[in-house]
Design a protein around this motif. Sequence first.
Motif, PDB file in Angstrom:
ATOM      1  N   ARG A   1       4.818   2.545  12.238  1.00 36.31           N
ATOM      2  CA  ARG A   1       4.766   1.493  12.037  1.00 36.31           C
ATOM      3  C   ARG A   1       5.065   1.392   9.740  1.00 36.31           C
ATOM      4  N   ALA A   2       5.051   2.989   9.754  1.00 34.47           N
ATOM      5  CA  ALA A   2       5.517   3.405   8.639  1.00 34.47           C
ATOM      6  C   ALA A   2       6.574   2.074   7.709  1.00 34.47           C
ATOM      7  N   ILE A   3       7.680   2.107   8.713  1.00 38.09           N
ATOM      8  CA  ILE A   3       8.503   1.383   8.261  1.00 38.09           C
ATOM      9  C   ILE A   3       9.317   0.646   8.993  1.00 38.09           C
ATOM     10  N   SER A   4       9.613  -0.450   7.956  1.00 40.44           N
ATOM     11  CA  SER A   4       9.980  -1.772   9.123  1.00 40.44           C
ATOM     12  C   SER A   4      10.980  -2.607   8.142  1.00 40.44           C
ATOM     13  N   THR A   5      11.391  -3.598   8.231  1.00 44.77           N
ATOM     14  CA  THR A   5      11.708  -5.094   7.906  1.00 44.77           C
ATOM     15  C   THR A   5      10.920  -5.972   7.645  1.00 44.77           C
TER      16      THR A   5
ATOM     17  N   CYS B   1      19.641 -20.351   5.845  1.00 47.16           N
ATOM     18  CA  CYS B   1      18.638 -19.255   4.896  1.00 47.16           C
ATOM     19  C   CYS B   1      17.481 -18.292   6.291  1.00 47.16           C
ATOM     20  N   VAL B   2      17.273 -17.159   5.039  1.00 45.35           N
ATOM     21  CA  VAL B   2      16.137 -16.678   6.072  1.00 45.35           C
ATOM     22  C   VAL B   2      15.455 -16.713   5.276  1.00 45.35           C
ATOM     23  N   ALA B   3      13.632 -16.643   6.008  1.00 44.17           N
ATOM     24  CA  ALA B   3      12.533 -16.743   5.296  1.00 44.17           C
ATOM     25  C   ALA B   3      12.235 -15.164   5.796  1.00 44.17           C
ATOM     26  N   GLN B   4      11.301 -14.675   4.761  1.00 43.16           N
ATOM     27  CA  GLN B   4      11.250 -13.002   4.854  1.00 43.16           C
ATOM     28  C   GLN B   4       9.242 -13.321   4.191  1.00 43.16           C
ATOM     29  N   SER B   5       9.037 -12.580   5.184  1.00 41.39           N
ATOM     30  CA  SER B   5       7.144 -12.377   3.616  1.00 41.39           C
ATOM     31  C   SER B   5       7.946 -11.302   2.829  1.00 41.39           C
ATOM     32  N   PHE B   6       6.752 -11.719   1.925  1.00 42.28           N
ATOM     33  CA  PHE B   6       7.226 -12.000   0.719  1.00 42.28           C
ATOM     34  C   PHE B   6       5.888 -10.178   0.769  1.00 42.28           C
ATOM     35  N   ILE B   7       6.300  -9.085   0.376  1.00 42.30           N
ATOM     36  CA  ILE B   7       5.011  -8.117   0.403  1.00 42.30           C
ATOM     37  C   ILE B   7       4.849  -7.711  -0.822  1.00 42.30           C
ATOM     38  N   ASN B   8       3.954  -7.205  -1.071  1.00 40.31           N
ATOM     39  CA  ASN B   8       3.344  -6.844  -2.892  1.00 40.31           C
ATOM     40  C   ASN B   8       4.010  -5.421  -2.652  1.00 40.31           C
ATOM     41  N   HIS B   9       4.470  -4.706  -3.603  1.00 39.32           N
ATOM     42  CA  HIS B   9       4.862  -4.164  -3.869  1.00 39.32           C
ATOM     43  C   HIS B   9       4.173  -3.226  -5.353  1.00 39.32           C
ATOM     44  N   ASP B  10       4.460  -4.129  -6.387  1.00 36.13           N
ATOM     45  CA  ASP B  10       3.845  -3.286  -7.629  1.00 36.13           C
ATOM     46  C   ASP B  10       5.012  -3.350  -8.205  1.00 36.13           C
ATOM     47  N   GLY B  11       6.196  -4.313  -7.935  1.00 31.20           N
ATOM     48  CA  GLY B  11       6.704  -4.411  -9.544  1.00 31.20           C
ATOM     49  C   GLY B  11       8.623  -3.612  -8.973  1.00 31.20           C
TER      50      GLY B  11
ATOM     51  N   ARG C   1      -0.442   4.293  -7.815  1.00 27.96           N
ATOM     52  CA  ARG C   1       0.518   3.250  -6.696  1.00 27.96           C
ATOM     53  C   ARG C   1       0.829   4.326  -5.808  1.00 27.96           C
ATOM     54  N   GLN C   2       1.351   3.854  -3.943  1.00 31.72           N
ATOM     55  CA  GLN C   2       2.241   3.740  -3.271  1.00 31.72           C
ATOM     56  C   GLN C   2       3.526   4.788  -3.577  1.00 31.72           C
ATOM     57  N   GLN C   3       3.598   6.117  -3.146  1.00 25.81           N
ATOM     58  CA  GLN C   3       4.705   6.110  -3.694  1.00 25.81           C
ATOM     59  C   GLN C   3       5.869   6.282  -1.953  1.00 25.81           C
ATOM     60  N   LEU C   4       6.997   6.365  -2.748  1.00 20.54           N
ATOM     61  CA  LEU C   4       7.553   6.842  -1.589  1.00 20.54           C
ATOM     62  C   LEU C   4       7.807   8.032  -0.595  1.00 20.54           C
TER      63      LEU C   4
ATOM     64  N   ILE D   1      10.991  -0.844  -0.366  1.00 23.57           N
ATOM     65  CA  ILE D   1       9.634  -1.445  -1.725  1.00 23.57           C
ATOM     66  C   ILE D   1       8.530  -1.099  -0.562  1.00 23.57           C
ATOM     67  N   VAL D   2       7.292  -0.848  -1.121  1.00 26.50           N
ATOM     68  CA  VAL D   2       6.638   0.169  -0.711  1.00 26.50           C
ATOM     69  C   VAL D   2       5.402  -0.898  -0.731  1.00 26.50           C
ATOM     70  N   ASP D   3       4.362  -0.933   0.656  1.00 24.41           N
ATOM     71  CA  ASP D   3       3.806  -2.353   0.310  1.00 24.41           C
ATOM     72  C   ASP D   3       2.571  -1.524  -0.206  1.00 24.41           C
ATOM     73  N   ARG D   4       1.915  -2.249  -1.247  1.00 27.58           N
ATOM     74  CA  ARG D   4       0.788  -1.597  -2.275  1.00 27.58           C
ATOM     75  C   ARG D   4      -0.646  -1.553  -1.154  1.00 27.58           C
ATOM     76  N   GLU D   5      -0.387  -2.319   0.189  1.00 31.33           N
ATOM     77  CA  GLU D   5      -1.234  -1.783   0.464  1.00 31.33           C
ATOM     78  C   GLU D   5      -1.756  -0.717   1.616  1.00 31.33           C
ATOM     79  N   SER D   6      -0.734  -0.719   2.264  1.00 35.51           N
ATOM     80  CA  SER D   6      -0.397  -0.421   3.428  1.00 35.51           C
ATOM     81  C   SER D   6       0.122   0.986   3.453  1.00 35.51           C
ATOM     82  N   GLY D   7       1.184   1.253   1.967  1.00 38.24           N
ATOM     83  CA  GLY D   7       2.013   2.567   2.233  1.00 38.24           C
ATOM     84  C   GLY D   7       3.085   2.014   2.553  1.00 38.24           C
ATOM     85  N   HIS D   8       3.267   1.246   3.814  1.00 38.45           N
ATOM     86  CA  HIS D   8       4.461   1.253   4.564  1.00 38.45           C
ATOM     87  C   HIS D   8       5.565   1.169   4.218  1.00 38.45           C
TER      88      HIS D   8
END
Length: 488
Positions: A154-158, A216-226, A287-290, A316-323
């Motif tokens: 689960r650690a990586i996806s789109t 078009c493509v709709a893609q969920s926005f993931i918070n990733h601390d910019g 911050r979540q790390q790569l 981008i790295v999800d700020r909540e899950s680190g995914h």
Amino acid sequence: MGKMQGLAPSGVAVSTALDHQQQLQQQQLQQQQQQLQQPVVGYWLSDKKRKKLNFHVFAELCRSHGIQLVKIDLQRDLEQQGPFQVILHKLTDLLLEADQGNATSTNLVQRFQSYVDSHPETMLLDPLHAVRKLLDRCRSYDLIQELEICRLERAISTPAFVRLNTSDPEEMLELMRERHVTFPFVCKNIVAHGSASHEMAIVFGEAGLRDIRPPCVAQSFINHDGVLHKVFVIGDTFHVVERPSLKNFPAGKSDQKTIFFNSHDVSKAESASHLNARDESQTAEQRQQLSPQVVRRLVEGLRETLEMSLFGIDIIVDRESGHHAVIDINAFPGYDGVADFFPALLMHVQGLLQAHKPSDGVLTNQRLQTPNGQLEPPTTGELIQHHQAQPQQLQQAAACRDQDSASAAGLSALQLPRLSLPSRPHGRCGCTASRSSWPVENGGGSGASHLVPTKRRVHSVSVSPAAAADIGMVCHRVSLVGKGSNGR
Ligand SMILES: Nc1ncnc2c1ncn2[C@@H]1O[C@H](COP(=O)(O)OP(=O)(O)OP(=O)(O)O)[C@@H](O)[C@H]1O
Ligand SMILES: O=P(O)(O)O[C@H]1[C@H](O)[C@@H](O)[C@H](OP(=O)(O)O)[C@@H](OP(=O)(O)O)[C@H]1O
């Protein structure tokens, strides 16, 4: 005889003149023979990209290493311009035009492809069928989801995405529900390349559905601390560069108005949009790390699946899950911020040429073949040997990043060794199955760090020594301030 006497005062002078002429002819012949023996690498890049990359520096570097770099004229018969051992290209615009029915572009693409088809010995970086996959965002995202690493972890996806072909908000909502796409979402063009593809929107609620223009493509926005991590792949190496990105937004539906933006205003090294504002309540360490391991496995998976060797992956790295979320894959990206792009590209080309040399190519391939026909991964020893050859060269490369003729000369003076690491040819695309490492800046002995250019300065982000060792990382001190090595 009389004529000769008239021309020359003495027999000695005549024979000297003849000797000189013969010598010249011999030299010319030798030069021609040498040129004939030199590998020829053809390339096609748009004028804009050629200038942006300062590709003449690469041509000079190739020349000084016995490789002829020839600019391909697509309007002319390719047979008369080759034969090419390798072709480098970015034909994305032409492919798009051809796919959209443009007759001239279709014709040019067909001619190019038929040259490639009738020259199986030519290595194409990268195959057109592979590049085509990246022209459609949905296809790219599907590819990522099909990767083994994404299926198993689960650690990586789109991020969840859906293709919207309808303008009816109710139907859009239904499609979004089916594919678990949530508000806010980023609305992107289906086509992933070309200037129109960079116009996007962030939609916050149902009212915003009226702002978007399908398909078009709709893609969920993931918070990733910019923070955006750009992974630039060059054959069996990759480089990670950090860029500014979109700031965080509150999760869930809201009344906020749709935000329209151009991706190049928010995610270039020098971007300083109000949409870039970082959450300053967190320190860099918080911050979540790569994860280097995740990136390495992703690169390996994509290189094999795509059968490509020159591409970029945006993570981008999800700020909540680190995914880790892959939001984009680009064919032959800009490599901006990669200090040693040209030396790395040259080494990749040299590796391919060497692996496909008629004399030892077969041997090399046999050595790599396991009994069940699989290609063997390299040993750690091989990897370290390969990468240890580079620190000094990287320093030199970084030192000559300015784009005057002196730097071109400096870069071409680089003594790149012939690759001792056998490349693993994957078909004829030059993609290899060996591991990558990322060129890094030595973080002062406390571990390794990778290059992070932000607003024209290159900073560093720490990666633990254990993590570095795990991927066979070798630390190079490459101090860079300003733009990439190629002055871009
Ligand atoms: N799902 C997402 N969640 C959060 N931010 C996103 C998402 N997708 C894209 N972004 C933001 O939008 C920017 C542009 O997205 P994307 O990389 O898809 O655009 P692009 O035009 O294809 O980029 P490129 O110039 O690399 O081709 C990203 O850099 C990131 O800041
Ligand atoms: O190196 P990064 O920052 O990733 O930027 C690249 C983009 O990612 C690509 O999308 C651009 O290519 P297109 O203009 O074909 O979309 C590509 O354009 P280029 O081919 O003109 O270099 C770059 O702008």
